[in-house]
Design a protein around this motif. Structure first.
Motif, PDB file in Angstrom:
ATOM      1  N   LEU A   1       2.542   1.603  -3.475  1.00  0.00           N
ATOM      2  CA  LEU A   1       1.567   2.046  -4.475  1.00  0.00           C
ATOM      3  C   LEU A   1       1.233   3.516  -4.296  1.00  0.00           C
ATOM      4  CD1 LEU A   1      -0.211   1.298  -6.851  1.00  0.00           C
ATOM      5  CD2 LEU A   1      -1.958   0.550  -5.228  1.00  0.00           C
ATOM      6  N   GLU A   2       1.033   3.945  -3.076  1.00  0.00           N
ATOM      7  CA  GLU A   2       0.734   5.351  -2.802  1.00  0.00           C
ATOM      8  C   GLU A   2       1.895   6.249  -3.240  1.00  0.00           C
ATOM      9  OE1 GLU A   2      -1.209   8.697  -2.022  1.00  0.00           O
ATOM     10  OE2 GLU A   2      -2.080   6.689  -2.009  1.00  0.00           O
TER      11      GLU A   2
ATOM     12  N   ILE B   1       4.127   5.591  -5.599  1.00  0.00           N
ATOM     13  CA  ILE B   1       4.164   5.602  -7.066  1.00  0.00           C
ATOM     14  C   ILE B   1       3.095   6.520  -7.636  1.00  0.00           C
ATOM     15  CG2 ILE B   1       3.749   4.179  -9.118  1.00  0.00           C
ATOM     16  CD1 ILE B   1       5.134   1.875  -7.569  1.00  0.00           C
ATOM     17  N   LYS B   2       1.901   6.455  -7.091  1.00  0.00           N
ATOM     18  CA  LYS B   2       0.788   7.248  -7.618  1.00  0.00           C
ATOM     19  C   LYS B   2       0.899   8.732  -7.297  1.00  0.00           C
ATOM     20  CE  LYS B   2      -3.049   4.001  -7.744  1.00  0.00           C
ATOM     21  NZ  LYS B   2      -4.333   3.690  -7.092  1.00  0.00           N
ATOM     22  N   SER B   3       1.519   9.071  -6.166  1.00  0.00           N
ATOM     23  CA  SER B   3       1.496  10.464  -5.725  1.00  0.00           C
ATOM     24  C   SER B   3       2.771  11.251  -6.007  1.00  0.00           C
ATOM     25  CB  SER B   3       1.208  10.522  -4.225  1.00  0.00           C
ATOM     26  OG  SER B   3       2.276   9.938  -3.496  1.00  0.00           O
ATOM     27  N   THR B   4       3.833  10.593  -6.353  1.00  0.00           N
ATOM     28  CA  THR B   4       5.105  11.283  -6.542  1.00  0.00           C
ATOM     29  C   THR B   4       5.158  11.959  -7.901  1.00  0.00           C
ATOM     30  OG1 THR B   4       6.216   9.712  -5.102  1.00  0.00           O
ATOM     31  CG2 THR B   4       7.603  10.996  -6.579  1.00  0.00           C
ATOM     32  N   GLU B   5       5.462  13.239  -7.880  1.00  0.00           N
ATOM     33  CA  GLU B   5       5.644  13.991  -9.125  1.00  0.00           C
ATOM     34  C   GLU B   5       7.058  13.740  -9.618  1.00  0.00           C
ATOM     35  OE1 GLU B   5       3.536  15.789 -10.940  1.00  0.00           O
ATOM     36  OE2 GLU B   5       1.926  15.287  -9.557  1.00  0.00           O
TER      37      GLU B   5
ATOM     38  N   THR C   1       0.836  -1.210   0.000  1.00  0.00           N
ATOM     39  CA  THR C   1       0.000   0.000   0.000  1.00  0.00           C
ATOM     40  C   THR C   1       0.870   1.260   0.000  1.00  0.00           C
ATOM     41  OG1 THR C   1      -1.710  -1.192   1.201  1.00  0.00           O
ATOM     42  CG2 THR C   1      -1.849   1.205   1.220  1.00  0.00           C
TER      43      THR C   1
ATOM     44  N   SER D   1       4.374   4.481 -21.799  1.00  0.00           N
ATOM     45  CA  SER D   1       4.897   5.847 -21.850  1.00  0.00           C
ATOM     46  C   SER D   1       5.030   6.315 -23.283  1.00  0.00           C
ATOM     47  CB  SER D   1       6.266   5.923 -21.167  1.00  0.00           C
ATOM     48  OG  SER D   1       6.145   5.681 -19.802  1.00  0.00           O
TER      49      SER D   1
END
Length: 90
Positions: free
Chosen positions: A7-8, A10-14, A4, A57
């Motif tokens: 995943l968080e 990966i999803k939230s990092t700019e 978790t 990508s």
């Protein structure tokens, strides 16, 4: 880190605007560094994951310009079509 948390992250990092090829090169170096510490099965999974990330990508490259990206085969076909004489040989 838990699944978790990973995943968080990966999803939230700019990330900076880095092209897919550069990311793939960095990923390849990272996998090479850990290869001796993971199983062959895990290495294959990570390679497949890297390929999927790279392909996904690359698919979005023309979206900003609202242009479809043709495949290499279409580009080659178009190149040869443009070189052929109009109306064929007589």
């Amino acid at each position: 880190m838990t699944v978790t948390e990973i995943l968080e992250f990966i999803k939230s990092t700019e990330t900076a605007d880095v092209d897919a090829t550069t990311v793939a090169e960095i990923y390849a170096h990272a996998l090479s560094a850990i290869e001796g510490n993971i199983s062959e099965t895990d290495m294959r999974r990570l390679l497949l994951l890297g390929a999927a990330m790279y392909r996904n990508s690359e698919k979005g490259k023309g979206l900003d310009l609202q242009m479809p990206i043709s495949s290499v085969e279409e580009q080659v076909s178009d190149f040869y079509t443009d070189l052929s004489p109009k109306g064929g040989l007589h």
